[in-house]
Design a protein around this motif. Sequence first.
Motif, mmCIF file in Angstrom:
data_model
loop_
_atom_site.group_PDB
_atom_site.id
_atom_site.type_symbol
_atom_site.label_atom_id
_atom_site.label_comp_id
_atom_site.label_asym_id
_atom_site.label_seq_id
_atom_site.Cartn_x
_atom_site.Cartn_y
_atom_site.Cartn_z
ATOM 1 N N MET A 174 7.845 1.231 -8.092
ATOM 2 C CA MET A 174 7.185 0.913 -6.822
ATOM 3 C C MET A 174 6.410 2.158 -6.372
ATOM 4 O O MET A 174 6.717 2.810 -5.383
ATOM 5 C CB MET A 174 8.204 0.448 -5.787
ATOM 6 C CG MET A 174 8.792 -0.917 -6.114
ATOM 7 S SD MET A 174 7.566 -2.249 -6.302
ATOM 8 C CE MET A 174 7.037 -2.471 -4.613
ATOM 9 N N LEU A 175 5.388 2.448 -7.155
ATOM 10 C CA LEU A 175 4.586 3.659 -7.022
ATOM 11 C C LEU A 175 3.194 3.337 -6.502
ATOM 12 O O LEU A 175 2.701 2.215 -6.648
ATOM 13 C CB LEU A 175 4.468 4.348 -8.384
ATOM 14 C CG LEU A 175 5.774 4.640 -9.110
ATOM 15 C CD1 LEU A 175 5.504 5.211 -10.494
ATOM 16 C CD2 LEU A 175 6.635 5.580 -8.293
ATOM 17 N N ASN A 176 2.545 4.338 -5.959
ATOM 18 C CA ASN A 176 1.185 4.151 -5.439
ATOM 19 C C ASN A 176 0.259 3.528 -6.479
ATOM 20 O O ASN A 176 -0.479 2.593 -6.163
ATOM 21 C CB ASN A 176 0.616 5.489 -4.949
ATOM 22 C CG ASN A 176 1.288 5.960 -3.679
ATOM 23 O OD1 ASN A 176 1.556 5.180 -2.774
ATOM 24 N ND2 ASN A 176 1.584 7.249 -3.612
ATOM 25 N N GLY A 221 2.686 -7.259 -5.797
ATOM 26 C CA GLY A 221 3.684 -6.235 -5.524
ATOM 27 C C GLY A 221 3.795 -5.923 -4.043
ATOM 28 O O GLY A 221 4.878 -5.578 -3.552
ATOM 29 N N LEU A 222 2.699 -6.037 -3.331
ATOM 30 C CA LEU A 222 2.721 -5.791 -1.884
ATOM 31 C C LEU A 222 3.664 -6.757 -1.171
ATOM 32 O O LEU A 222 4.326 -6.386 -0.205
ATOM 33 C CB LEU A 222 1.316 -5.926 -1.297
ATOM 34 C CG LEU A 222 0.331 -4.812 -1.609
ATOM 35 C CD1 LEU A 222 -1.071 -5.201 -1.159
ATOM 36 C CD2 LEU A 222 0.765 -3.515 -0.951
ATOM 37 N N ALA A 223 3.731 -7.971 -1.651
ATOM 38 C CA ALA A 223 4.545 -9.000 -0.998
ATOM 39 C C ALA A 223 6.038 -8.693 -1.067
ATOM 40 O O ALA A 223 6.791 -9.101 -0.189
ATOM 41 C CB ALA A 223 4.267 -10.366 -1.620
ATOM 42 N N VAL A 224 6.485 -7.974 -2.091
ATOM 43 C CA VAL A 224 7.915 -7.705 -2.213
ATOM 44 C C VAL A 224 8.371 -6.501 -1.390
ATOM 45 O O VAL A 224 9.568 -6.307 -1.200
ATOM 46 C CB VAL A 224 8.361 -7.530 -3.690
ATOM 47 C CG1 VAL A 224 7.950 -8.717 -4.528
ATOM 48 C CG2 VAL A 224 7.871 -6.232 -4.283
ATOM 49 N N VAL A 225 7.430 -5.700 -0.907
ATOM 50 C CA VAL A 225 7.786 -4.453 -0.223
ATOM 51 C C VAL A 225 8.726 -4.667 0.965
ATOM 52 O O VAL A 225 9.775 -4.005 1.045
ATOM 53 C CB VAL A 225 6.529 -3.649 0.165
ATOM 54 C CG1 VAL A 225 6.878 -2.471 1.059
ATOM 55 C CG2 VAL A 225 5.791 -3.188 -1.088
ATOM 56 N N ILE A 243 5.778 4.520 -3.072
ATOM 57 C CA ILE A 243 4.995 4.140 -1.899
ATOM 58 C C ILE A 243 5.763 4.534 -0.628
ATOM 59 O O ILE A 243 6.997 4.485 -0.601
ATOM 60 C CB ILE A 243 4.648 2.631 -1.892
ATOM 61 C CG1 ILE A 243 5.902 1.761 -1.867
ATOM 62 C CG2 ILE A 243 3.747 2.276 -3.075
ATOM 63 C CD1 ILE A 243 5.621 0.292 -1.618
ATOM 64 N N PRO A 244 5.037 4.935 0.413
ATOM 65 C CA PRO A 244 5.703 5.435 1.627
ATOM 66 C C PRO A 244 6.697 4.451 2.247
ATOM 67 O O PRO A 244 7.740 4.867 2.757
ATOM 68 C CB PRO A 244 4.542 5.700 2.589
ATOM 69 C CG PRO A 244 3.331 5.848 1.727
ATOM 70 C CD PRO A 244 3.584 5.020 0.501
ATOM 71 N N GLU A 245 6.411 3.168 2.185
ATOM 72 C CA GLU A 245 7.286 2.154 2.791
ATOM 73 C C GLU A 245 8.668 2.095 2.135
ATOM 74 O O GLU A 245 9.612 1.580 2.722
ATOM 75 C CB GLU A 245 6.651 0.760 2.698
ATOM 76 C CG GLU A 245 5.319 0.626 3.382
ATOM 77 C CD GLU A 245 4.127 0.958 2.489
ATOM 78 O OE1 GLU A 245 3.027 0.469 2.780
ATOM 79 O OE2 GLU A 245 4.278 1.705 1.495
ATOM 80 N N LEU A 246 8.770 2.612 0.902
ATOM 81 C CA LEU A 246 10.037 2.562 0.163
ATOM 82 C C LEU A 246 10.530 3.953 -0.214
ATOM 83 O O LEU A 246 11.345 4.102 -1.120
ATOM 84 C CB LEU A 246 9.871 1.717 -1.105
ATOM 85 C CG LEU A 246 9.536 0.251 -0.909
ATOM 86 C CD1 LEU A 246 9.275 -0.424 -2.256
ATOM 87 C CD2 LEU A 246 10.632 -0.474 -0.152
ATOM 88 N N ALA A 247 10.052 4.958 0.460
ATOM 89 C CA ALA A 247 10.385 6.344 0.118
ATOM 90 C C ALA A 247 11.886 6.537 -0.052
ATOM 91 O O ALA A 247 12.687 5.950 0.678
ATOM 92 C CB ALA A 247 9.853 7.285 1.196
ATOM 93 N N ALA A 248 12.243 7.347 -1.034
ATOM 94 C CA ALA A 248 13.647 7.667 -1.270
ATOM 95 C C ALA A 248 14.222 8.358 -0.038
ATOM 96 O O ALA A 248 13.545 9.135 0.625
ATOM 97 C CB ALA A 248 13.777 8.567 -2.495
ATOM 98 N N LYS A 249 15.466 8.031 0.242
ATOM 99 C CA LYS A 249 16.170 8.620 1.392
ATOM 100 C C LYS A 249 17.296 9.511 0.877
ATOM 101 O O LYS A 249 17.651 9.474 -0.312
ATOM 102 C CB LYS A 249 16.717 7.507 2.274
ATOM 103 C CG LYS A 249 15.586 6.640 2.824
ATOM 104 C CD LYS A 249 15.982 5.887 4.061
ATOM 105 C CE LYS A 249 14.730 5.376 4.727
ATOM 106 N NZ LYS A 249 14.509 4.043 4.785
#
Length: 186
Positions: free
Chosen positions: A13-15, A27-31, A80-86
């Motif tokens: 899930m990369l840029n 892929g955008l739809a699954v975010v 992608i920023p919306e799924l950034a690792a925490k």
Amino acid sequence: MENVRTAILVVDMLNDFVTGALKCDRGLAVVPRLARLSDAARAHGVKVVYCNDAHVKGVDHELKLWGDHAIAGTHGAQIIPELAAKEGDYVVPKRRYSGFFRTDLDLLLRELGVDTVILTGLHTHMCVRHTAADAYCLGYNVVVAKDATDSFAEEDYVSGIKYLKEVYGAEVYSVDELIEKFKACK
């Protein structure tokens, strides 16, 4: 499925895969669903592991087929920023389709006590499929979040899910069903 023995594998899930060089509109739809699943997983003790392409420019075999994408150290190779690792998540770079092929993913999962992997991300018929193949061959239980993975085209997605079920005995659930399973195991 025990939460402490389960990990979500977030594949590519990369840029470059979502909005860049190999953009996948589907892929955008699954975010949003994948973000919700990842947050619920963390809250219930399920590990989150990112398996990300991080190619070596001019070297990696895959680039001959797909062109330059997700080159290590570039914006395109970032989650992608919306799924950034925490904090508490893990990131495993890969140079081939499978998250296991010549990476330390298996070692990491074994040290974490994981026996079940929930596959998410892109692409159901390629990188998710090859990661599932190695997971199965290494003895992991394979689960797929059907609405948190996708492919370039519907037929690729459908054939990918069918293959995972038939060949690897993958259990297939929706994000909502998986979240309910996390809650039941707490």
